[in-house]
Design a protein around this motif. Structure first.
Motif, PDB file in Angstrom:
ATOM      1  N   ILE A  11      59.177 -24.756   4.999  1.00  0.00           N
ATOM      2  CA  ILE A  11      59.671 -24.470   6.346  1.00  0.00           C
ATOM      3  C   ILE A  11      58.509 -24.477   7.337  1.00  0.00           C
ATOM      4  CG2 ILE A  11      61.022 -22.904   7.782  1.00  0.00           C
ATOM      5  CD1 ILE A  11      62.551 -23.917   5.346  1.00  0.00           C
ATOM      6  N   LEU A  12      58.696 -25.145   8.463  1.00  0.00           N
ATOM      7  CA  LEU A  12      57.745 -25.094   9.576  1.00  0.00           C
ATOM      8  C   LEU A  12      58.352 -24.258  10.690  1.00  0.00           C
ATOM      9  CD1 LEU A  12      55.266 -25.926  11.262  1.00  0.00           C
ATOM     10  CD2 LEU A  12      56.498 -28.026  11.865  1.00  0.00           C
ATOM     11  N   ILE A  13      57.650 -23.188  11.087  1.00  0.00           N
ATOM     12  CA  ILE A  13      58.083 -22.338  12.201  1.00  0.00           C
ATOM     13  C   ILE A  13      57.258 -22.698  13.429  1.00  0.00           C
ATOM     14  CG2 ILE A  13      58.315 -19.978  13.069  1.00  0.00           C
ATOM     15  CD1 ILE A  13      58.354 -19.030  10.143  1.00  0.00           C
ATOM     16  N   VAL A  14      57.920 -23.064  14.517  1.00  0.00           N
ATOM     17  CA  VAL A  14      57.236 -23.339  15.783  1.00  0.00           C
ATOM     18  C   VAL A  14      57.718 -22.285  16.784  1.00  0.00           C
ATOM     19  CG1 VAL A  14      56.644 -25.070  17.505  1.00  0.00           C
ATOM     20  CG2 VAL A  14      57.295 -25.793  15.199  1.00  0.00           C
ATOM     21  N   GLU A  15      56.870 -21.310  17.053  1.00  0.00           N
ATOM     22  CA  GLU A  15      57.226 -20.136  17.863  1.00  0.00           C
ATOM     23  C   GLU A  15      55.973 -19.627  18.555  1.00  0.00           C
ATOM     24  OE1 GLU A  15      58.418 -17.358  19.852  1.00  0.00           O
ATOM     25  OE2 GLU A  15      60.118 -17.803  18.522  1.00  0.00           O
ATOM     26  N   ASP A  16      56.045 -19.435  19.881  1.00  0.00           N
ATOM     27  CA  ASP A  16      54.849 -19.017  20.620  1.00  0.00           C
ATOM     28  C   ASP A  16      54.625 -17.513  20.585  1.00  0.00           C
ATOM     29  OD1 ASP A  16      57.198 -18.804  22.224  1.00  0.00           O
ATOM     30  OD2 ASP A  16      55.963 -18.560  24.009  1.00  0.00           O
ATOM     31  N   ASP A  17      55.661 -16.727  20.316  1.00  0.00           N
ATOM     32  CA  ASP A  17      55.505 -15.278  20.238  1.00  0.00           C
ATOM     33  C   ASP A  17      54.916 -14.927  18.868  1.00  0.00           C
ATOM     34  OD1 ASP A  17      56.132 -12.470  19.628  1.00  0.00           O
ATOM     35  OD2 ASP A  17      57.315 -12.503  21.474  1.00  0.00           O
ATOM     36  N   GLU A  18      53.688 -14.406  18.859  1.00  0.00           N
ATOM     37  CA  GLU A  18      52.986 -14.168  17.602  1.00  0.00           C
ATOM     38  C   GLU A  18      53.708 -13.160  16.723  1.00  0.00           C
ATOM     39  OE1 GLU A  18      48.546 -12.929  15.916  1.00  0.00           O
ATOM     40  OE2 GLU A  18      48.966 -12.894  18.075  1.00  0.00           O
ATOM     41  N   VAL A  19      54.257 -12.114  17.320  1.00  0.00           N
ATOM     42  CA  VAL A  19      54.938 -11.082  16.536  1.00  0.00           C
ATOM     43  C   VAL A  19      56.157 -11.679  15.823  1.00  0.00           C
ATOM     44  CG1 VAL A  19      56.205  -8.904  16.643  1.00  0.00           C
ATOM     45  CG2 VAL A  19      54.120  -9.208  18.005  1.00  0.00           C
ATOM     46  N   ILE A  20      56.969 -12.435  16.580  1.00  0.00           N
ATOM     47  CA  ILE A  20      58.162 -13.047  15.986  1.00  0.00           C
ATOM     48  C   ILE A  20      57.760 -14.087  14.946  1.00  0.00           C
ATOM     49  CG2 ILE A  20      60.187 -14.483  16.452  1.00  0.00           C
ATOM     50  CD1 ILE A  20      60.362 -13.162  19.198  1.00  0.00           C
ATOM     51  N   ARG A  21      56.732 -14.875  15.268  1.00  0.00           N
ATOM     52  CA  ARG A  21      56.297 -15.941  14.353  1.00  0.00           C
ATOM     53  C   ARG A  21      55.839 -15.370  13.021  1.00  0.00           C
ATOM     54  NH1 ARG A  21      52.703 -17.936  17.447  1.00  0.00           N
ATOM     55  NH2 ARG A  21      50.824 -17.059  16.482  1.00  0.00           N
ATOM     56  N   GLU A  22      54.999 -14.330  13.054  1.00  0.00           N
ATOM     57  CA  GLU A  22      54.475 -13.767  11.820  1.00  0.00           C
ATOM     58  C   GLU A  22      55.528 -12.978  11.058  1.00  0.00           C
ATOM     59  OE1 GLU A  22      51.412 -14.351  10.366  1.00  0.00           O
ATOM     60  OE2 GLU A  22      51.631 -15.907  11.885  1.00  0.00           O
ATOM     61  N   VAL A  60      63.108 -22.608  21.469  1.00  0.00           N
ATOM     62  CA  VAL A  60      63.423 -23.435  22.632  1.00  0.00           C
ATOM     63  C   VAL A  60      62.317 -23.363  23.673  1.00  0.00           C
ATOM     64  CG1 VAL A  60      65.022 -23.751  24.561  1.00  0.00           C
ATOM     65  CG2 VAL A  60      65.910 -23.268  22.272  1.00  0.00           C
ATOM     66  N   MET A  61      61.870 -22.161  23.997  1.00  0.00           N
ATOM     67  CA  MET A  61      60.873 -21.958  25.049  1.00  0.00           C
ATOM     68  C   MET A  61      59.471 -21.972  24.444  1.00  0.00           C
ATOM     69  SD  MET A  61      62.772 -21.815  27.690  1.00  0.00           S
ATOM     70  CE  MET A  61      61.599 -21.285  28.926  1.00  0.00           C
ATOM     71  N   LEU A  62      58.754 -23.088  24.615  1.00  0.00           N
ATOM     72  CA  LEU A  62      57.413 -23.240  24.069  1.00  0.00           C
ATOM     73  C   LEU A  62      56.463 -23.745  25.145  1.00  0.00           C
ATOM     74  CD1 LEU A  62      58.214 -25.083  20.698  1.00  0.00           C
ATOM     75  CD2 LEU A  62      57.405 -22.718  20.918  1.00  0.00           C
ATOM     76  N   PRO A  63      55.189 -23.336  25.093  1.00  0.00           N
ATOM     77  CA  PRO A  63      54.217 -23.901  26.028  1.00  0.00           C
ATOM     78  C   PRO A  63      53.811 -25.320  25.629  1.00  0.00           C
ATOM     79  CG  PRO A  63      53.151 -22.319  24.558  1.00  0.00           C
ATOM     80  CD  PRO A  63      54.612 -22.270  24.258  1.00  0.00           C
ATOM     81  N   LEU A  64      53.280 -26.070  26.596  1.00  0.00           N
ATOM     82  CA  LEU A  64      52.744 -27.427  26.445  1.00  0.00           C
ATOM     83  C   LEU A  64      53.846 -28.470  26.200  1.00  0.00           C
ATOM     84  CD1 LEU A  64      49.498 -26.789  24.343  1.00  0.00           C
ATOM     85  CD2 LEU A  64      49.815 -26.765  26.829  1.00  0.00           C
ATOM     86  N   MET A  85      65.843 -21.885  17.656  1.00  0.00           N
ATOM     87  CA  MET A  85      65.883 -20.440  17.900  1.00  0.00           C
ATOM     88  C   MET A  85      65.839 -20.216  19.403  1.00  0.00           C
ATOM     89  SD  MET A  85      63.157 -18.944  15.131  1.00  0.00           S
ATOM     90  CE  MET A  85      61.759 -19.841  15.849  1.00  0.00           C
ATOM     91  N   SER A  86      66.645 -19.294  19.877  1.00  0.00           N
ATOM     92  CA  SER A  86      66.640 -18.991  21.300  1.00  0.00           C
ATOM     93  C   SER A  86      66.957 -17.524  21.516  1.00  0.00           C
ATOM     94  CB  SER A  86      67.668 -19.857  22.040  1.00  0.00           C
ATOM     95  OG  SER A  86      67.739 -19.482  23.399  1.00  0.00           O
ATOM     96  N   ALA A  87      66.258 -16.914  22.479  1.00  0.00           N
ATOM     97  CA  ALA A  87      66.542 -15.530  22.841  1.00  0.00           C
ATOM     98  C   ALA A  87      67.638 -15.468  23.891  1.00  0.00           C
ATOM     99  CB  ALA A  87      65.279 -14.856  23.372  1.00  0.00           C
ATOM    100  N   ARG A  88      68.052 -16.634  24.378  1.00  0.00           N
ATOM    101  CA  ARG A  88      69.071 -16.679  25.414  1.00  0.00           C
ATOM    102  C   ARG A  88      70.382 -17.200  24.846  1.00  0.00           C
ATOM    103  NH1 ARG A  88      66.552 -20.100  30.173  1.00  0.00           N
ATOM    104  NH2 ARG A  88      66.240 -21.574  28.466  1.00  0.00           N
ATOM    105  N   THR A  89      71.480 -16.794  25.475  1.00  0.00           N
ATOM    106  CA  THR A  89      72.792 -17.292  25.073  1.00  0.00           C
ATOM    107  C   THR A  89      73.383 -18.172  26.164  1.00  0.00           C
ATOM    108  OG1 THR A  89      73.804 -15.270  25.929  1.00  0.00           O
ATOM    109  CG2 THR A  89      73.289 -15.343  23.570  1.00  0.00           C
ATOM    110  N   ASP A  90      72.533 -18.659  27.074  1.00  0.00           N
ATOM    111  CA  ASP A  90      72.960 -19.561  28.128  1.00  0.00           C
ATOM    112  C   ASP A  90      73.523 -20.833  27.484  1.00  0.00           C
ATOM    113  OD1 ASP A  90      73.283 -21.259  30.240  1.00  0.00           O
ATOM    114  OD2 ASP A  90      71.261 -21.034  31.043  1.00  0.00           O
ATOM    115  N   TYR A 105      71.761 -23.686  15.560  1.00  0.00           N
ATOM    116  CA  TYR A 105      70.881 -22.776  16.289  1.00  0.00           C
ATOM    117  C   TYR A 105      71.174 -21.340  15.878  1.00  0.00           C
ATOM    118  CZ  TYR A 105      74.694 -21.236  19.343  1.00  0.00           C
ATOM    119  OH  TYR A 105      75.863 -20.692  19.816  1.00  0.00           O
ATOM    120  N   VAL A 106      70.176 -20.492  16.094  1.00  0.00           N
ATOM    121  CA  VAL A 106      70.335 -19.055  15.894  1.00  0.00           C
ATOM    122  C   VAL A 106      69.815 -18.350  17.139  1.00  0.00           C
ATOM    123  CG1 VAL A 106      70.214 -19.065  13.385  1.00  0.00           C
ATOM    124  CG2 VAL A 106      68.104 -18.947  14.696  1.00  0.00           C
TER     125      VAL A 106
END
Length: 275
Positions: A11-22, A60-64, A85-90, A105-106
Motif C-alpha cells: 500500500i502507498l499512502i499519499v497524505e500531507d498530514d503527518e499525524v494521519i499519515r503515520e 484529495v487535498m495535497l500540496p504541489l 481519502m477526504s475530510a470533506r463530504t462536499d 473513497y473514504v
C-alpha cells in the motif's frame, strides 16, 4: 518444506498530514500490509513510479500536486486500484476524485478496521480480473508441450513422408475450446482474457469498470438498480453512496460509447440491445 505464505499487497499512502499519515501507516502494518508513504503529490508520483504498489491510498487535498491531479497522472499509465481519502463530504470533492479515475473513497476520520475492509474489498475486485497472457506474433496454435505431427504435400506416399505403411492414422486431438466472447453491436467482451473491444479497437478499463461492464453485458436490456450494482461490483451490502455507481457509469460511457448504457430514471441503468 513449508510453502511461503502469500505476501500482503503493498500500500502507498499519499497524505500531507503527518499525524494521519503515520497513524494510518502503523494501522495498516498491524494488519500485515507493507506500506510506503509520501507527503505531497509530486513525492507520491515518484513513489508510485519507483515502489510500484498494489493499491494507493490518496488524499484529495495535497500540496504541489493535488490528489485529483495525481490520480489523473497515475491513470495515464496504470489501472491499479486507487482509494481516495477526504475530510470533506462536499459532493463536488467526491465526484472530482471518482471522475479522475479513483475506484472508491473514504471520509476521514475513519476506523482502521473500516479502512482495511474497504481496501480488501477493492483488492478483491482486482483479483477477479486475471492478467492477459501475451502471445508472441507467429507463435504456434498448438498447446504447449503438444507435439505437432509432420505433414506431407498432397499425393506424397506415406513412406516418403516418414509414416510407416499400414500404421494407424493418428487420432486428431481435441478441438480448442471456443473463447467466451459477449458481442453486442460492436462491443466485444472476452471473458477469458478480460479484454474489451469497441469496433475492433482495444479499450483499456480499470478492474472496477470491467466488473461493471460484465454486469451489463450479462443481461443486456435488463435494468440494473444502483443498489444491486453496489452489491455486485463494489461488494457493499449496505446503503453506500450511489454516486460511486453514477460516476463509474459516466467513465464507462466515455470509453465504450455514450449511447450504449441508458439511464432509467428512478431505477438504475441498462445496456441497450441492438435495434
Amino acid at each position: 518444506m513449508t510453502a511461503a505464505a502469500p505476501a500482503h499487497p503493498h500500500i502507498l499512502i499519499v497524505e500531507d498530514d503527518e499525524v494521519i499519515r503515520e497513524a494510518t501507516r502503523m494501522a495498516l502494518e498491524r494488519y500485515g500490509f507493507p506500506v510506503s508513504t509520501a507527503a505531497d503529490g509530486l513525492e507520491g508520483l515518484e513513489a508510485f513510479q519507483t515502489a510500484r504498489p498494489d493499491l494507493i491510498l490518496l488524499d484529495v487535498m495535497l500540496p504541489l500536486l493535488d490528489g485529483v491531479g495525481l490520480c489523473r497522472r497515475i491513470r495515464e499509465e496504470s489501472q491499479l486500484p486507487i482509494l481516495m481519502m477526504s475530510a470533506r463530504t462536499d459532493p463536488v470533492d467526491v465526484v472530482s476524485g471518482l471522475e479522475a479515475g479513483a475506484d472508491d473513497y473514504v471520509v476521514k476520520p475513519f476506523e482502521s478496521a473500516v479502512l482495511v475492509a474497504r481496501i480488501r474489498t477493492v483488492l478483491r475486485r482486482v483479483r477477479v480480473v486475471p492478467a492477459t497472457e501475451a502471445t508472441a506474433p507467429g507463435a504456434p496454435a498448438a498447446p504447449s508441450g503438444t507435439p505437432v505431427a509432420p505433414t506431407a504435400p498432397t499425393g506424397t506416399p506415406a513412406a516418403a513422408a516418414g509414416v510407416p505403411v499400414g500404421a494407424p492414422a493418428a487420432e486428431p486431438g481435441p478441438a480448442p475450446a471456443a473463447r467466451a466472447v459477449r458481442a453486442i453491436d460492436g462491443l466485444e467482451v472476452d471473458t477469458d482474457s478480460m479484454e474489451v473491444r469497441v469496433d475492433g479497437r482495444l479499450v483499456p478499463l480499470t478492474p472496477t469498470e470491467l466488473r461493471l461492464l460484465l454486469e451489463f453485458t450479462a443481461a443486456p436490456g435488463t435494468v440494473l438498480e444502483r443498489s444491486a450494482l453496489l452489491e455486485r461490483v463494489w461488494d457493499y451490502d449496505w446503503g453506500a453512496d450511489t454516486r460511486v455507481v453514477d460516476v463509474h457509469v459516466q467513465r464507462l460511457r466515455a470509453k465504450i460509447g455514450s449511447g450504449r448504457i441508458e439511464t432509467v430514471r428512478g431505477f438504475g441503468y441498462k445496456l441497450r440491445r441492438p435495434a
